[in-house]
Design a protein around this motif. Structure first.
Motif, PDB file in Angstrom:
ATOM      1  N   ALA A  34       0.823  -1.211   0.000  1.00  0.00           N
ATOM      2  CA  ALA A  34       0.000   0.000   0.000  1.00  0.00           C
ATOM      3  C   ALA A  34       0.856   1.260   0.000  1.00  0.00           C
ATOM      4  CB  ALA A  34      -0.941  -0.002   1.200  1.00  0.00           C
ATOM      5  N   GLU A  39      -2.406   7.415  -5.048  1.00  0.00           N
ATOM      6  CA  GLU A  39      -3.469   8.008  -4.237  1.00  0.00           C
ATOM      7  C   GLU A  39      -4.802   7.869  -4.945  1.00  0.00           C
ATOM      8  OE1 GLU A  39      -2.807  12.022  -2.949  1.00  0.00           O
ATOM      9  OE2 GLU A  39      -0.654  11.698  -2.782  1.00  0.00           O
ATOM     10  N   GLY A  40      -5.876   7.971  -4.173  1.00  0.00           N
ATOM     11  CA  GLY A  40      -7.212   8.027  -4.751  1.00  0.00           C
ATOM     12  C   GLY A  40      -7.927   6.701  -4.904  1.00  0.00           C
ATOM     13  N   LEU A  41      -7.400   5.639  -4.307  1.00  0.00           N
ATOM     14  CA  LEU A  41      -8.071   4.348  -4.393  1.00  0.00           C
ATOM     15  C   LEU A  41      -9.252   4.320  -3.427  1.00  0.00           C
ATOM     16  CD1 LEU A  41      -4.932   2.019  -4.455  1.00  0.00           C
ATOM     17  CD2 LEU A  41      -6.272   2.838  -6.404  1.00  0.00           C
ATOM     18  N   ALA A  42     -10.299   3.587  -3.797  1.00  0.00           N
ATOM     19  CA  ALA A  42     -11.463   3.473  -2.919  1.00  0.00           C
ATOM     20  C   ALA A  42     -11.117   2.650  -1.681  1.00  0.00           C
ATOM     21  CB  ALA A  42     -12.628   2.840  -3.668  1.00  0.00           C
ATOM     22  N   ALA A  43     -10.318   1.610  -1.867  1.00  0.00           N
ATOM     23  CA  ALA A  43      -9.903   0.765  -0.743  1.00  0.00           C
ATOM     24  C   ALA A  43      -8.775  -0.145  -1.181  1.00  0.00           C
ATOM     25  CB  ALA A  43     -11.068  -0.068  -0.231  1.00  0.00           C
ATOM     26  N   VAL A  44      -7.963  -0.545  -0.206  1.00  0.00           N
ATOM     27  CA  VAL A  44      -6.903  -1.529  -0.410  1.00  0.00           C
ATOM     28  C   VAL A  44      -7.153  -2.639   0.605  1.00  0.00           C
ATOM     29  CG1 VAL A  44      -4.426  -1.985  -0.322  1.00  0.00           C
ATOM     30  CG2 VAL A  44      -5.249   0.247  -1.115  1.00  0.00           C
ATOM     31  N   GLU A  77      -4.288   3.881   6.980  1.00  0.00           N
ATOM     32  CA  GLU A  77      -4.309   4.765   5.812  1.00  0.00           C
ATOM     33  C   GLU A  77      -2.891   4.936   5.299  1.00  0.00           C
ATOM     34  OE1 GLU A  77      -5.128   9.383   4.875  1.00  0.00           O
ATOM     35  OE2 GLU A  77      -6.735   8.363   5.939  1.00  0.00           O
ATOM     36  N   ASN A  79      -0.971   6.791   1.737  1.00  0.00           N
ATOM     37  CA  ASN A  79      -1.109   7.595   0.513  1.00  0.00           C
ATOM     38  C   ASN A  79      -2.549   8.062   0.313  1.00  0.00           C
ATOM     39  OD1 ASN A  79       1.593   7.165  -0.047  1.00  0.00           O
ATOM     40  ND2 ASN A  79       1.185   5.390  -1.327  1.00  0.00           N
ATOM     41  N   ASN A  81      -5.192   6.467   1.027  1.00  0.00           N
ATOM     42  CA  ASN A  81      -6.069   5.331   0.730  1.00  0.00           C
ATOM     43  C   ASN A  81      -6.398   4.564   1.998  1.00  0.00           C
ATOM     44  OD1 ASN A  81      -5.742   5.817  -2.094  1.00  0.00           O
ATOM     45  ND2 ASN A  81      -3.835   4.673  -2.056  1.00  0.00           N
TER      46      ASN A  81
END
Length: 113
Positions: A34, A39-44, A77, A79, A81
């Motif tokens: 991760a 940046e900007g992913l909904a979820a990891v 959290e 980046n 995300n």
């Protein structure tokens, strides 16, 4: 994304064709990946750590092959995300565990305001 602890992680390749404003969910074995995701992913979603697998009186042993020791378990959290780290149901290296296993169910829907 692949497993960073075995040298198979390739975030560049995994996100090469991700464009636009579509929600993107990433899955990786080792949560340390991760740290190298855009940046900007909904979820990891990640596993690997077994939530430290065992604990003694609140002491948590190191997370093996995960340089970012804060990525042991739960919602973190990186980046910008959200990173969800599941404790899983198995063991690793030492066939013992006193951290409860888990299966996480996530519901995806509109953001709450």
């Amino acid at each position: 994304v692949g497993d960073s602890s075995t040298g198979h992680e390739d975030c560049s390749k995994a996100f090469k064709h991700v464009t636009g404003n579509f929600p993107t969910i990433a899955m990786c074995h080792n949560p340390d990946s991760a740290n190298r995701m855009p940046e900007g992913l909904a979820a990891v979603f990640a596993g690997h750590t077994h939530s430290h697998q065992f604990g003694i009186l609140g002491f948590k042993p190191p997370v093996f092959k995960c340089p970012d020791k804060d990525l042991g378990y739960g919602l973190q959290e990186r980046n910008g995300n959200p990173v969800i780290i599941n404790s899983g149901i198995g063991t690793s290296a030492i066939p013992y565990r006193n951290i409860p296993p888990e299966i996480v169910v996530c519901a995806i829907g509109p953001a709450l305001t």
